[in-house]
Enzyme design. Structure first.
Site, PDB file in Angstrom:
ATOM      1  CG  ASN A 180      69.647  13.932  30.347  1.00 48.84           C
ATOM      2  OD1 ASN A 180      70.181  13.137  31.122  1.00 48.84           O
ATOM      3  ND2 ASN A 180      68.674  14.757  30.721  1.00 48.84           N
TER       4      ASN A 180
ATOM      5  CE  LYS B  26      65.281  13.000  30.219  1.00 52.70           C
ATOM      6  NZ  LYS B  26      64.011  13.675  30.236  1.00 52.70           N
TER       7      LYS B  26
ATOM      8  CB  SER C   1      59.723  15.559  22.069  1.00 46.70           C
ATOM      9  OG  SER C   1      59.137  15.250  23.322  1.00 46.70           O
TER      10      SER C   1
HETATM   11  C1  PEP Z   1      65.765  16.089  28.189  1.00 51.64           C
HETATM   12  O1  PEP Z   1      65.435  15.480  29.176  1.00 51.64           O
HETATM   13  O2  PEP Z   1      66.728  16.863  28.238  1.00 51.64           O
HETATM   14  C2  PEP Z   1      65.005  15.884  26.957  1.00 51.64           C
HETATM   15  C3  PEP Z   1      65.151  16.748  26.003  1.00 51.64           C
HETATM   16  O3  PEP Z   1      64.184  14.792  26.921  1.00 51.64           O
HETATM   17  P1  PEP Z   1      63.329  14.261  25.649  1.00 51.64           P
HETATM   18  O4  PEP Z   1      64.228  14.342  24.450  1.00 51.64           O
HETATM   19  O5  PEP Z   1      62.994  12.843  25.995  1.00 51.64           O
HETATM   20  O6  PEP Z   1      62.148  15.135  25.541  1.00 51.64           O
END
Ligand code: PEP
Length: 249
Positions: free
Chosen positions: A9, A11, A212
């Site tokens: 993702n 974003k 994360s």
């Molecule tokens: C997410 O936004 O779906 C996500 C898991 O972000 P991150 O891996 O940066 O925590």
């Protein structure tokens, strides 16, 4: 056997040129992946048409879509528009959409039905905030998000649904659910699917972990029997890290 998936993702990150470079790098590295996990990337809307031309076997997702088919909904993007540029999956109910854009379980249920009616696959996200976990409400929260968000679906519909468990306190924070915490919730979700549908549906539904997830922790998370892959945010913005995560299987 249910499909293993690693989905990135992006974003609201990357300009079109950077996004194209990243997509090409993912496609190139994906050719040498050492496992049979499906790879999905979810770039911003503006990149989808161009990215779809350079990703080969990698699948394309949108990060959201409208709850209506077409018409006077300024600023919205319909499922048909997404299909017209090569999208196959749509992330729905990401915690950022829930928190910043007030998307609730009823609206998400409407989107899930619309997306499925168009033969797109929703990646339906659920997850508790830290306070809910600390107060012991985590299972109630996830149950509500899943029972309402997936209300009215048939077992056949569920063949095209992917679920992503993303504890909100772990998203973009560097905190990760422990493998035990992830497994506990994934098992809870799978048991819930048995209640809502049946054992076959529960056994065949892909449930991703997100929060994360990175090359250093993916292997121990993916080793859990009910964790079928990951939804990756920050680490999906570097092709090397992303493919290392894929290769953690
Ligand atoms: C997410 O936004 O779906 C996500 C898991 O972000 P991150 O891996 O940066 O925590």
């Amino acid at each position: 056997m249910r499909q293993k998936i690693v989905a990135g993702n992006w974003k609201m990150n990357t300009l079109l040129q950077d996004g194209l470079e990243l997509a090409k790098a993912v496609e190139e590295l994906a050719k040498s992946k050492k496992c049979d996990a499906g790879i999905i990337i979810a770039p911003p809307y503006t990149h989808l048409a161009k990215v779809s031309e350079v990703i080969g076997e990698v699948k394309l997702a949108a990060q959201n879509c409208a709850a209506e088919e077409s018409g006077a909904y300024t600023g919205e993007i319909s499922p048909d528009m997404l299909i017209s540029v090569g999208v196959e999956y749509v992330i729905l109910g990401h915690s950022e959409r829930r928190a910043y854009y007030n998307e609730d379980n009823d609206l998400l249920n409407k989107k899930v039905h619309l997306v499925l009616s168009k033969k797109l696959s929703p990646i339906y996200c659920c997850g508790e905030v830290l306070e809910e976990r600390e107060q012991g409400k985590l299972f109630d929260v996830i149950k509500e998000q899943i029972t309402v968000g997936l209300k009215g679906l048939s077992g056949d519909d569920m063949k095209n649904v992917v679920i992503a468990y993303e504890p909100v306190w772990a998203i973009g924070t560097g905190l990760t659910a422990s493998p035990e915490q992830a497994q506990e919730m994934h098992k809870f979700i799978r048991d819930l699917l048995v209640e809502m549908f049946d054992t076959t549906v529960a056994e065949n539904t892909t449930i991703l972990y997100g929060g994360s997830c990175k090359p250093s922790n993916a292997e121990e998370l993916f080793a859990n029997p009910d964790v079928d892959g990951g939804l990756i945010g920050g680490a999906a913005l570097k092709a090397d890290d992303f493919i290392q995560i894929v290769n953690s299987y």
